[in-house]
Design a protein around this motif. Structure first.
Motif, PDB file in Angstrom:
ATOM      1  N   SER A  46      -5.711  10.229  -5.991  1.00  0.00           N
ATOM      2  CA  SER A  46      -5.020  10.528  -4.738  1.00  0.00           C
ATOM      3  C   SER A  46      -5.979  10.566  -3.553  1.00  0.00           C
ATOM      4  O   SER A  46      -5.540  10.730  -2.423  1.00  0.00           O
ATOM      5  CB  SER A  46      -4.280  11.863  -4.843  1.00  0.00           C
ATOM      6  N   MET A  47      -7.282  10.419  -3.807  1.00  0.00           N
ATOM      7  CA  MET A  47      -8.289  10.358  -2.749  1.00  0.00           C
ATOM      8  C   MET A  47      -9.526   9.682  -3.303  1.00  0.00           C
ATOM      9  O   MET A  47      -9.796   9.749  -4.506  1.00  0.00           O
ATOM     10  CB  MET A  47      -8.631  11.756  -2.215  1.00  0.00           C
ATOM     11  N   VAL A  48     -10.278   9.035  -2.416  1.00  0.00           N
ATOM     12  CA  VAL A  48     -11.534   8.407  -2.806  1.00  0.00           C
ATOM     13  C   VAL A  48     -12.650   8.930  -1.906  1.00  0.00           C
ATOM     14  O   VAL A  48     -12.509   8.966  -0.687  1.00  0.00           O
ATOM     15  CB  VAL A  48     -11.465   6.870  -2.689  1.00  0.00           C
ATOM     16  N   ILE A  49     -13.752   9.367  -2.544  1.00  0.00           N
ATOM     17  CA  ILE A  49     -14.983   9.697  -1.825  1.00  0.00           C
ATOM     18  C   ILE A  49     -15.980   8.607  -2.196  1.00  0.00           C
ATOM     19  O   ILE A  49     -16.315   8.429  -3.368  1.00  0.00           O
ATOM     20  CB  ILE A  49     -15.512  11.088  -2.209  1.00  0.00           C
ATOM     21  N   ALA A  71      -2.851   1.307   2.314  1.00  0.00           N
ATOM     22  CA  ALA A  71      -3.282   1.751   3.644  1.00  0.00           C
ATOM     23  C   ALA A  71      -3.233   3.261   3.797  1.00  0.00           C
ATOM     24  O   ALA A  71      -3.629   3.786   4.837  1.00  0.00           O
ATOM     25  CB  ALA A  71      -2.399   1.107   4.720  1.00  0.00           C
ATOM     26  N   THR A  72      -2.767   3.973   2.768  1.00  0.00           N
ATOM     27  CA  THR A  72      -2.526   5.400   2.950  1.00  0.00           C
ATOM     28  C   THR A  72      -3.437   6.317   2.154  1.00  0.00           C
ATOM     29  O   THR A  72      -3.577   7.482   2.506  1.00  0.00           O
ATOM     30  CB  THR A  72      -1.066   5.746   2.583  1.00  0.00           C
ATOM     31  N   ILE A  73      -4.046   5.848   1.073  1.00  0.00           N
ATOM     32  CA  ILE A  73      -4.856   6.758   0.263  1.00  0.00           C
ATOM     33  C   ILE A  73      -6.020   7.290   1.101  1.00  0.00           C
ATOM     34  O   ILE A  73      -6.744   6.521   1.729  1.00  0.00           O
ATOM     35  CB  ILE A  73      -5.357   6.068  -1.025  1.00  0.00           C
ATOM     36  N   PRO A  74      -6.200   8.607   1.157  1.00  0.00           N
ATOM     37  CA  PRO A  74      -7.304   9.167   1.950  1.00  0.00           C
ATOM     38  C   PRO A  74      -8.656   8.708   1.400  1.00  0.00           C
ATOM     39  O   PRO A  74      -8.864   8.675   0.181  1.00  0.00           O
ATOM     40  CB  PRO A  74      -7.129  10.683   1.792  1.00  0.00           C
ATOM     41  N   LEU A  75      -9.560   8.355   2.320  1.00  0.00           N
ATOM     42  CA  LEU A  75     -10.857   7.830   1.908  1.00  0.00           C
ATOM     43  C   LEU A  75     -11.946   8.414   2.799  1.00  0.00           C
ATOM     44  O   LEU A  75     -11.910   8.257   4.027  1.00  0.00           O
ATOM     45  CB  LEU A  75     -10.843   6.303   1.984  1.00  0.00           C
ATOM     46  N   ILE A  76     -12.870   9.130   2.193  1.00  0.00           N
ATOM     47  CA  ILE A  76     -14.020   9.692   2.900  1.00  0.00           C
ATOM     48  C   ILE A  76     -15.256   8.911   2.488  1.00  0.00           C
ATOM     49  O   ILE A  76     -15.504   8.696   1.308  1.00  0.00           O
ATOM     50  CB  ILE A  76     -14.230  11.181   2.558  1.00  0.00           C
ATOM     51  N   MET A  77     -16.034   8.486   3.464  1.00  0.00           N
ATOM     52  CA  MET A  77     -17.230   7.722   3.191  1.00  0.00           C
ATOM     53  C   MET A  77     -18.453   8.624   3.290  1.00  0.00           C
ATOM     54  O   MET A  77     -18.637   9.340   4.278  1.00  0.00           O
ATOM     55  CB  MET A  77     -17.330   6.563   4.176  1.00  0.00           C
ATOM     56  N   LEU A  78     -19.282   8.617   2.257  1.00  0.00           N
ATOM     57  CA  LEU A  78     -20.571   9.311   2.276  1.00  0.00           C
ATOM     58  C   LEU A  78     -21.640   8.316   2.692  1.00  0.00           C
ATOM     59  O   LEU A  78     -21.676   7.195   2.183  1.00  0.00           O
ATOM     60  CB  LEU A  78     -20.914   9.855   0.888  1.00  0.00           C
ATOM     61  N   VAL A  87     -21.572   4.335  11.240  1.00  0.00           N
ATOM     62  CA  VAL A  87     -20.401   5.206  11.173  1.00  0.00           C
ATOM     63  C   VAL A  87     -19.173   4.480  11.699  1.00  0.00           C
ATOM     64  O   VAL A  87     -18.098   4.498  11.091  1.00  0.00           O
ATOM     65  CB  VAL A  87     -20.658   6.497  11.962  1.00  0.00           C
ATOM     66  N   VAL A  88     -19.316   3.831  12.845  1.00  0.00           N
ATOM     67  CA  VAL A  88     -18.187   3.114  13.443  1.00  0.00           C
ATOM     68  C   VAL A  88     -17.719   1.994  12.528  1.00  0.00           C
ATOM     69  O   VAL A  88     -16.513   1.776  12.360  1.00  0.00           O
ATOM     70  CB  VAL A  88     -18.571   2.571  14.832  1.00  0.00           C
ATOM     71  N   ILE A  93     -13.246  -0.279   9.237  1.00  0.00           N
ATOM     72  CA  ILE A  93     -12.671  -0.999   8.097  1.00  0.00           C
ATOM     73  C   ILE A  93     -11.715  -0.131   7.292  1.00  0.00           C
ATOM     74  O   ILE A  93     -11.174  -0.583   6.291  1.00  0.00           O
ATOM     75  CB  ILE A  93     -13.767  -1.555   7.169  1.00  0.00           C
ATOM     76  N   GLY A  94     -11.485   1.108   7.737  1.00  0.00           N
ATOM     77  CA  GLY A  94     -10.406   1.871   7.121  1.00  0.00           C
ATOM     78  C   GLY A  94     -10.745   3.230   6.567  1.00  0.00           C
ATOM     79  O   GLY A  94      -9.862   3.908   6.042  1.00  0.00           O
ATOM     80  N   ALA A  95     -12.013   3.670   6.640  1.00  0.00           N
ATOM     81  CA  ALA A  95     -12.324   5.024   6.181  1.00  0.00           C
ATOM     82  C   ALA A  95     -11.625   6.036   7.084  1.00  0.00           C
ATOM     83  O   ALA A  95     -11.569   5.870   8.299  1.00  0.00           O
ATOM     84  CB  ALA A  95     -13.835   5.252   6.197  1.00  0.00           C
ATOM     85  N   ASP A  96     -11.077   7.086   6.492  1.00  0.00           N
ATOM     86  CA  ASP A  96     -10.403   8.118   7.266  1.00  0.00           C
ATOM     87  C   ASP A  96     -11.390   9.107   7.862  1.00  0.00           C
ATOM     88  O   ASP A  96     -11.123   9.725   8.889  1.00  0.00           O
ATOM     89  CB  ASP A  96      -9.415   8.889   6.381  1.00  0.00           C
ATOM     90  N   ASP A  97     -12.517   9.267   7.207  1.00  0.00           N
ATOM     91  CA  ASP A  97     -13.489  10.257   7.647  1.00  0.00           C
ATOM     92  C   ASP A  97     -14.837   9.866   7.061  1.00  0.00           C
ATOM     93  O   ASP A  97     -14.931   8.974   6.209  1.00  0.00           O
ATOM     94  CB  ASP A  97     -13.075  11.652   7.158  1.00  0.00           C
ATOM     95  N   TYR A  98     -15.882  10.498   7.510  1.00  0.00           N
ATOM     96  CA  TYR A  98     -17.204  10.241   6.963  1.00  0.00           C
ATOM     97  C   TYR A  98     -17.995  11.539   6.974  1.00  0.00           C
ATOM     98  O   TYR A  98     -17.700  12.468   7.721  1.00  0.00           O
ATOM     99  CB  TYR A  98     -17.952   9.187   7.789  1.00  0.00           C
ATOM    100  N   ILE A  99     -18.993  11.604   6.128  1.00  0.00           N
ATOM    101  CA  ILE A  99     -19.908  12.741   6.123  1.00  0.00           C
ATOM    102  C   ILE A  99     -21.280  12.208   5.732  1.00  0.00           C
ATOM    103  O   ILE A  99     -21.397  11.320   4.892  1.00  0.00           O
ATOM    104  CB  ILE A  99     -19.421  13.850   5.166  1.00  0.00           C
TER     105      ILE A  99
END
Length: 236
Positions: A46-49, A71-78, A87-88, A93-99
Motif C-alpha cells: 500500500s506504500m513504497v519507500i 498513479a495513486t500508491i503513495p511513494l516516498i523517495m530516500l 529532489v525536483v 516523475i511521481g514521488a509524493d514525498d522525499y527524505i
C-alpha cells in the motif's frame, strides 16, 4: 486499507532499520534490495519507500515504471542527494514525498502516517463523491481517479491529480503556495515552496492548450494560484 510497506534499499543496515522502525509503527514491511525486485513486488503493498541510488534499475526508473501502472500508491523517495535538482527530478516523475539520508526516524514515520491518512481520505472521498466535475474541456473524476482533456485521458501523477482535484473543488479562490502545501502535501511536509511551482508547471503543460496563457490554473500575483471561476458542472 492495507498497511503494508515495500522498502527498496540496497544498504542492508538501512534496510533492517526500516523494517524495525516501521514494524514498531504498526506496518507490515517487506524489504528488497534491487529495482528488479521492487518492480515484481510493489503491487502487493500500500506504500513504497524507494532509495534513489540502486544497483541495476535505479530508483528513478522504478518510480517511472510504478507510476505508469498506478498513479495513486503513495511513494516516498530516500536520497543521499540533497541538491535541489535531484529532489525536483524525483518529485517530477511521481514521488509524493522525499527524505534525505541520514534521516530522522520520527520524521520518516510522520511522513508515512500523513501519506497513509491522505490515501484513506481519498478513498473515503471516492466512495462519497457525487460524480465527475467538468470545466470547459476538462473533466475530473475523483471517484475513479481519472481526468480527461478534450475527451482524452490525462497521465497525471498522484500528486498532480490531488492538486488538480483540490483546485477544482475551490474555483475562483486564491491560494498561497504554503496553503497548497498544507492542503495537498499535508502540514507535516517541510519541503520547499518551489515544490508547488514545479507541480503547477507540470500540470499546466498537461492541461493547458497554451501553458504560457493558462485558462484553468491562473497565477494570482503576490498570492499564489487560483483555479478558474468558470462554472464547474457535474458530468451527465
Amino acid at each position: 486499507m492495507s498497511r503494508s510497506i515495500l522498502c527498496v534499499e540496497d544498504d542492508p543496515d538501512i534496510g533492517r532499520l526500516l523494517e524495525t522502525i516501521l514494524a514498531e509503527a504498526g506496518y507490515a514491511t517487506e524489504w528488497v534490495s534491487t529495482g528488479e525486485a521492487a518492480l515484481s513486488r510493489w503491487a502487493e503493498s500500500s506504500m513504497v519507500i524507494l532509495d534513489l541510488m540502486l544497483p541495476g534499475i535505479d530508483g528513478l526508473q522504478v518510480c517511472r515504471e510504478i507510476r505508469r501502472e498506478d498513479a495513486t500508491i503513495p511513494l516516498i523517495m530516500l536520497t543521499a542527494l540533497a541538491g535541489t535538482r535531484e529532489v525536483v527530478e524525483g518529485l517530477e516523475i511521481g514521488a509524493d514525498d522525499y527524505i534525505t539520508k541520514p534521516f530522522d526516524t520520527d520524521i520518516l514515520v510522520a511522513r508515512i502516517h500523513a501519506l497513509m491518512r491522505r490515501r484513506e481520505a481519498v478513498d473515503a472521498h471516492r466512495r462519497s463523491d457525487p460524480g465527475p466535475v467538468v470545466v470547459m474541456d476538462l473533466e475530473i473524476d475523483a471517484t475513479h481517479h481519472r481526468a480527461t482533456l478534450h475527451g482524452r485521458p490525462l497521465s497525471l501523477t498522484a500528486r498532480e491529480f490531488a492538486l488538480l482535484s483540490f483546485f477544482s473543488r475551490h474555483p475562483g479562490r486564491g491560494f498561497s503556495r504554503g496553503e497548497l502545501l498544507d492542503a495537498v502535501w499535508g502540514a507535516e511536509f517541510d519541503g520547499y515552496d518551489h515544490t508547488v511551482n514545479t507541480h503547477i508547471n507540470r500540470l499546466r503543460n498537461k492541461i493547458e492548450d497554451d501553458p504560457a496563457h493558462p485558462r484553468y490554473i491562473l497565477t494570482v500575483w503576490g498570492i499564489g494560484y487560483r483555479f478558474t471561476d468558470l462554472p464547474a458542472l457535474a458530468a451527465e
